[in-house]
Design an enzyme around this catalytic site. Structure first.
Site, PDB file in Angstrom:
ATOM      1  N   SER A  90       0.832  -1.207   0.000  1.00 54.33           N
ATOM      2  CA  SER A  90       0.000   0.000   0.000  1.00 54.33           C
ATOM      3  C   SER A  90       0.862   1.251   0.000  1.00 54.33           C
ATOM      4  O   SER A  90       0.602   2.200  -0.731  1.00 54.33           O
ATOM      5  CB  SER A  90      -0.924   0.009   1.231  1.00 54.33           C
ATOM      6  OG  SER A  90      -1.812  -1.070   1.205  1.00 54.33           O
ATOM      7  N   GLU A  91       1.909   1.261   0.850  1.00 50.87           N
ATOM      8  CA  GLU A  91       2.849   2.377   0.878  1.00 50.87           C
ATOM      9  C   GLU A  91       4.247   1.901   1.234  1.00 50.87           C
ATOM     10  O   GLU A  91       4.419   0.860   1.889  1.00 50.87           O
ATOM     11  CB  GLU A  91       2.424   3.441   1.906  1.00 50.87           C
ATOM     12  CG  GLU A  91       1.255   4.315   1.498  1.00 50.87           C
ATOM     13  CD  GLU A  91      -0.040   3.845   2.105  1.00 50.87           C
ATOM     14  OE1 GLU A  91      -1.088   4.402   1.753  1.00 50.87           O
ATOM     15  OE2 GLU A  91      -0.005   2.907   2.917  1.00 50.87           O
ATOM     16  N   THR A  92       5.216   2.688   0.784  1.00 51.60           N
ATOM     17  CA  THR A  92       6.623   2.541   1.148  1.00 51.60           C
ATOM     18  C   THR A  92       7.114   3.915   1.580  1.00 51.60           C
ATOM     19  O   THR A  92       6.764   4.922   0.948  1.00 51.60           O
ATOM     20  CB  THR A  92       7.448   2.026  -0.044  1.00 51.60           C
ATOM     21  OG1 THR A  92       6.958   0.735  -0.433  1.00 51.60           O
ATOM     22  CG2 THR A  92       8.922   1.923   0.302  1.00 51.60           C
ATOM     23  N   PHE A 117       5.145   6.834  -0.586  1.00 49.87           N
ATOM     24  CA  PHE A 117       4.749   6.484  -1.948  1.00 49.87           C
ATOM     25  C   PHE A 117       3.838   5.267  -1.961  1.00 49.87           C
ATOM     26  O   PHE A 117       4.117   4.265  -1.282  1.00 49.87           O
ATOM     27  CB  PHE A 117       5.984   6.178  -2.808  1.00 49.87           C
ATOM     28  CG  PHE A 117       6.776   7.382  -3.222  1.00 49.87           C
ATOM     29  CD1 PHE A 117       6.614   7.931  -4.487  1.00 49.87           C
ATOM     30  CD2 PHE A 117       7.672   7.974  -2.346  1.00 49.87           C
ATOM     31  CE1 PHE A 117       7.336   9.043  -4.881  1.00 49.87           C
ATOM     32  CE2 PHE A 117       8.407   9.082  -2.730  1.00 49.87           C
ATOM     33  CZ  PHE A 117       8.243   9.626  -3.994  1.00 49.87           C
ATOM     34  N   HIS A 127      -0.807   4.813   8.470  1.00 52.97           N
ATOM     35  CA  HIS A 127      -0.034   3.606   8.777  1.00 52.97           C
ATOM     36  C   HIS A 127       1.443   3.749   8.417  1.00 52.97           C
ATOM     37  O   HIS A 127       2.314   3.240   9.149  1.00 52.97           O
ATOM     38  CB  HIS A 127      -0.708   2.367   8.135  1.00 52.97           C
ATOM     39  CG  HIS A 127       0.028   1.678   7.062  1.00 52.97           C
ATOM     40  ND1 HIS A 127      -0.087   2.040   5.734  1.00 52.97           N
ATOM     41  CD2 HIS A 127       0.888   0.624   7.095  1.00 52.97           C
ATOM     42  CE1 HIS A 127       0.674   1.234   5.006  1.00 52.97           C
ATOM     43  NE2 HIS A 127       1.267   0.361   5.791  1.00 52.97           N
TER      44      HIS A 127
END
Length: 301
Positions: A46-48, A66, A77
């Site tokens: 979902s994100e980094t 991102f 999160h």
């Protein structure tokens, strides 16, 4: 060839392989925008997040977030997980971090268990509640493969709300209806074009768990940003908590919500979202959760 260490953690859970996975690059200085986006696509989470030196030396870090397709101004999160990772890597972590992000400064409080071990963090949303336009019930229903009668409008119509990142928030009639929702990509694309005021149509659906008003279950669909469904969305649930507090009777209200998400995905998550309003000021929100380390490694560019 330069190498960069990374850590992955599961956020909003105490059990490995639950919650929302996150990849964190604690020392990302030297990576270009294009490389960060490519790395996020490679991890396909979902994100980094990428941790960089702060612009203002009074702050602890600059954090960029991102998805697989785009950079976000703020997200819950990733901040909970990044705060946890930095604190566990610091031999003498502070009580809180201040991260520079596109949405503004983000304060992340380190949380410890009864034995004093770092277990997670609490994130104060960078903005107070902003309520924007209403979203047509028919649009919400179509995007979630529901009927208009499945959407509850007693407390509020579906609407765009934000404490840093905007979401369309809508209540549904029951946990069973919530479980039956399915994102319709064609409908998302059509209605995002037909209703540009709704932005990229990140949709948070929620319902009550039992009779209590502060135990909720949610699902979040954002296929236009590369997230078909998210296991746990801190920024959306923070906005939800702020919205519900804004609607609560009284001038001075401070509520804490226990929110389940990710059940339908097999990644159960528990999010503690809080909202607070006073007669003098706007509605503020925060979101908190525990984290579990999963993997660590090195990526060579």
């Amino acid at each position: 060839m330069p190498s960069y260490d990374f850590v992955t953690v599961d956020v909003f859970t105490k059990a490995r392989f639950g919650g929302n996975p996150l990849a964190v690059f604690p020392n990302a200085a030297g990576l270009s925008d294009e490389q960060m986006q490519a790395i996020a696509m490679e991890f396909n989470l979902s994100e980094t997040t990428f941790v960089l030196p702060p612009t203002n030396p009074r702050n602890h870090a600059r954090v960029r977030i991102f998805t697989t397709r785009t950079e976000l101004p703020f997200a819950g999160h990733p901040n909970v997980g990044t705060g946890y990772v930095l604190a566990t890597q610091d031999p003498n972590p502070p009580e809180h971090y201040t991260f520079e992000e596109i949405a503004g400064p983000v304060r992340v409080h380190v949380q410890r268990d009864a034995m004093g071990a770092i277990e997670g963090s609490r994130v104060s949303a960078p903005h107070s509640l902003n309520i924007d336009v209403a979203a047509p019930t028919a649009v919400v229903a179509a995007c979630a493969s529901l009927t208009e009668s499945d959407i509850v409008t007693t407390s509020h119509d579906p609407l765009v709300a934000s404490v840093g990142t905007p979401f369309v928030i809508a209540e549904v009639v029951s946990p069973q209806v919530l479980a039956s929702a399915r994102p319709d990509l064609t409908a998302f694309r059509h209605h995002a074009h037909a209703h540009p005021e709704l932005g990229d149509l990140k949709l948070l659906l929620y319902t009550r768990r039992g009779e209590t008003l502060t135990h909720l279950r949610t699902r979040m669909f954002a296929p236009l940003t590369g997230v078909l469904e998210d296991p746990a969305t801190g920024s959306a649930n923070a906005a939800l908590a702020a919205l519900l507090v804004s609607l609560a009777p009284g001038d001075n209200v401070d509520l804490h919500f226990e929110i389940e998400q990710g059940i339908e995905m097999g990644r159960p998550s528990l999010i503690i979202a809080s909202g607070r309003k006073t007669a003098e000021g706007p509605v503020e929100a925060s979101v908190a959760g525990t984290c579990v380390p999963v993997m660590r490694g090195t990526l060579t560019i």
